[in-house]
Design a protein around this motif. Sequence first.
Motif, short mmCIF file in Angstrom:
data_model
loop_
_atom_site.label_atom_id
_atom_site.label_comp_id
_atom_site.label_asym_id
_atom_site.label_seq_id
_atom_site.Cartn_x
_atom_site.Cartn_y
_atom_site.Cartn_z
N ILE A 30 -0.45 3.84 -1.39
CA ILE A 30 -1.30 2.64 -1.36
C ILE A 30 -2.74 3.02 -1.70
CG2 ILE A 30 -2.32 0.90 0.18
CD1 ILE A 30 0.46 0.81 1.57
N ASP A 31 -3.24 4.09 -1.12
CA ASP A 31 -4.62 4.53 -1.40
C ASP A 31 -4.81 4.84 -2.88
OD1 ASP A 31 -5.24 4.18 1.26
OD2 ASP A 31 -5.22 6.33 1.75
N ALA A 32 -3.83 5.52 -3.48
CA ALA A 32 -3.92 5.86 -4.90
C ALA A 32 -3.91 4.60 -5.76
CB ALA A 32 -2.77 6.79 -5.30
N THR A 33 -3.09 3.63 -5.37
CA THR A 33 -3.02 2.37 -6.11
C THR A 33 -4.35 1.62 -6.01
OG1 THR A 33 -0.65 2.20 -5.72
CG2 THR A 33 -1.80 0.17 -6.31
N VAL A 34 -4.90 1.55 -4.82
CA VAL A 34 -6.16 0.85 -4.62
C VAL A 34 -7.28 1.51 -5.42
CG1 VAL A 34 -7.94 0.30 -2.90
CG2 VAL A 34 -5.53 -0.14 -2.40
N LYS A 35 -7.29 2.82 -5.50
CA LYS A 35 -8.33 3.53 -6.28
C LYS A 35 -8.29 3.11 -7.75
CE LYS A 35 -8.94 7.60 -3.42
NZ LYS A 35 -8.72 9.03 -3.28
N GLU A 36 -7.12 2.80 -8.27
CA GLU A 36 -7.00 2.36 -9.65
C GLU A 36 -7.66 1.00 -9.88
OE1 GLU A 36 -5.78 3.77 -12.54
OE2 GLU A 36 -5.85 5.56 -11.29
N PHE A 37 -7.80 0.21 -8.81
CA PHE A 37 -8.39 -1.12 -8.92
C PHE A 37 -9.89 -1.13 -8.67
CE2 PHE A 37 -3.98 -2.67 -7.66
CZ PHE A 37 -3.65 -3.05 -8.95
N LEU A 38 -10.49 0.00 -8.29
CA LEU A 38 -11.93 0.02 -8.05
C LEU A 38 -12.67 -0.26 -9.35
CD1 LEU A 38 -12.37 3.15 -5.74
CD2 LEU A 38 -12.29 0.74 -5.07
N ALA A 90 -8.18 -11.19 -14.33
CA ALA A 90 -7.08 -10.27 -14.00
C ALA A 90 -6.37 -10.84 -12.77
CB ALA A 90 -7.61 -8.87 -13.75
N VAL A 91 -5.58 -11.88 -13.00
CA VAL A 91 -4.94 -12.63 -11.93
C VAL A 91 -3.98 -11.78 -11.11
CG1 VAL A 91 -3.52 -14.65 -11.38
CG2 VAL A 91 -5.22 -14.78 -13.22
N GLN A 92 -3.18 -10.96 -11.77
CA GLN A 92 -2.23 -10.12 -11.04
C GLN A 92 -2.95 -9.09 -10.16
OE1 GLN A 92 0.15 -9.04 -14.50
NE2 GLN A 92 1.93 -9.93 -13.46
N VAL A 93 -4.05 -8.56 -10.66
CA VAL A 93 -4.84 -7.62 -9.86
C VAL A 93 -5.39 -8.35 -8.63
CG1 VAL A 93 -6.92 -6.20 -9.81
CG2 VAL A 93 -5.42 -6.13 -11.80
N GLN A 94 -5.93 -9.54 -8.85
CA GLN A 94 -6.48 -10.31 -7.73
C GLN A 94 -5.40 -10.62 -6.69
OE1 GLN A 94 -8.46 -13.94 -8.89
NE2 GLN A 94 -9.62 -13.99 -6.99
N ASN A 95 -4.22 -11.03 -7.16
CA ASN A 95 -3.12 -11.33 -6.24
C ASN A 95 -2.66 -10.08 -5.48
OD1 ASN A 95 -3.20 -13.98 -7.11
ND2 ASN A 95 -1.46 -13.77 -8.49
N THR A 96 -2.58 -8.96 -6.16
CA THR A 96 -2.16 -7.70 -5.52
C THR A 96 -3.18 -7.28 -4.46
OG1 THR A 96 -0.99 -7.00 -7.50
CG2 THR A 96 -1.59 -5.27 -5.93
N LEU A 97 -4.45 -7.32 -4.81
CA LEU A 97 -5.49 -6.94 -3.85
C LEU A 97 -5.48 -7.88 -2.64
CD1 LEU A 97 -8.43 -6.03 -6.25
CD2 LEU A 97 -6.98 -4.47 -4.92
N HIS A 98 -5.32 -9.16 -2.90
CA HIS A 98 -5.27 -10.13 -1.80
C HIS A 98 -4.09 -9.81 -0.87
CE1 HIS A 98 -5.85 -13.92 0.28
NE2 HIS A 98 -4.56 -14.16 0.16
N ALA A 99 -2.92 -9.52 -1.43
CA ALA A 99 -1.75 -9.19 -0.62
C ALA A 99 -1.96 -7.92 0.19
CB ALA A 99 -0.51 -9.05 -1.51
N LEU A 100 -2.56 -6.90 -0.42
CA LEU A 100 -2.83 -5.65 0.29
C LEU A 100 -3.81 -5.85 1.44
CD1 LEU A 100 -3.04 -3.18 -2.72
CD2 LEU A 100 -1.33 -3.15 -0.91
N ILE A 101 -4.83 -6.67 1.21
CA ILE A 101 -5.82 -6.92 2.25
C ILE A 101 -5.20 -7.77 3.37
CG2 ILE A 101 -7.99 -8.15 2.75
CD1 ILE A 101 -8.85 -7.20 -0.14
N GLU A 102 -4.47 -8.81 3.00
CA GLU A 102 -3.83 -9.67 4.00
C GLU A 102 -2.83 -8.91 4.87
OE1 GLU A 102 -4.21 -13.06 4.86
OE2 GLU A 102 -6.06 -12.79 3.75
N SER A 103 -2.14 -7.94 4.28
CA SER A 103 -1.14 -7.18 5.02
C SER A 103 -1.78 -6.14 5.95
CB SER A 103 -0.20 -6.46 4.06
OG SER A 103 -0.86 -5.37 3.44
N GLY A 104 -3.07 -5.88 5.74
CA GLY A 104 -3.75 -4.86 6.52
C GLY A 104 -3.61 -3.47 5.94
N ALA A 105 -2.98 -3.36 4.77
CA ALA A 105 -2.80 -2.05 4.15
C ALA A 105 -4.14 -1.46 3.70
CB ALA A 105 -1.84 -2.15 2.96
N VAL A 106 -5.07 -2.34 3.33
CA VAL A 106 -6.44 -1.92 2.99
C VAL A 106 -7.41 -2.87 3.68
CG1 VAL A 106 -5.87 -0.88 0.78
CG2 VAL A 106 -6.52 -3.26 0.85
N GLU A 107 -8.62 -2.40 3.85
CA GLU A 107 -9.65 -3.22 4.52
C GLU A 107 -10.63 -3.76 3.51
OE1 GLU A 107 -11.34 -0.75 7.53
OE2 GLU A 107 -9.43 -0.49 8.52
#
Length: 107
Positions: A30-38, A90-107
């Motif tokens: 998850i951390d590696a994936t999130v870094k790709e979206f920075l 980048a709608v898919q990126v926005q949706n993915t980030l929203h899901a990760l934040i909502e799940s608590g996987a990232v802050e």
Amino acid sequence: MAPGKRKTVAGVSAELSKSEETNKRHKAAIDATVKEFLCPISLELPVEPVTAEDGRVYNRADIKKHIDTADDNLTSPVTGAPMGPTLVPAVQVQNTLHALIESGAVE
């Protein structure tokens, strides 16, 4: 587990250890994936992610400022290669980030 068969302390400990290792691997992925979206400009997760003509995802405000302050030779902030000013949501990126934040996987 078979009826009447009890788990040993060592067995429970081994299961917990395996579970902890799995959780560590998932967290690392998850951390590696999130870094790709920075955003490469702000180094933060984009509030409004857009894809620029260089194929990279940026926060709209950050890449827009870069575009607006560039001279006639607009270049990618990442590669330095020439690029145009078109930005696409980048709608898919926005949706993915929203899901990760909502799940608590990232802050």
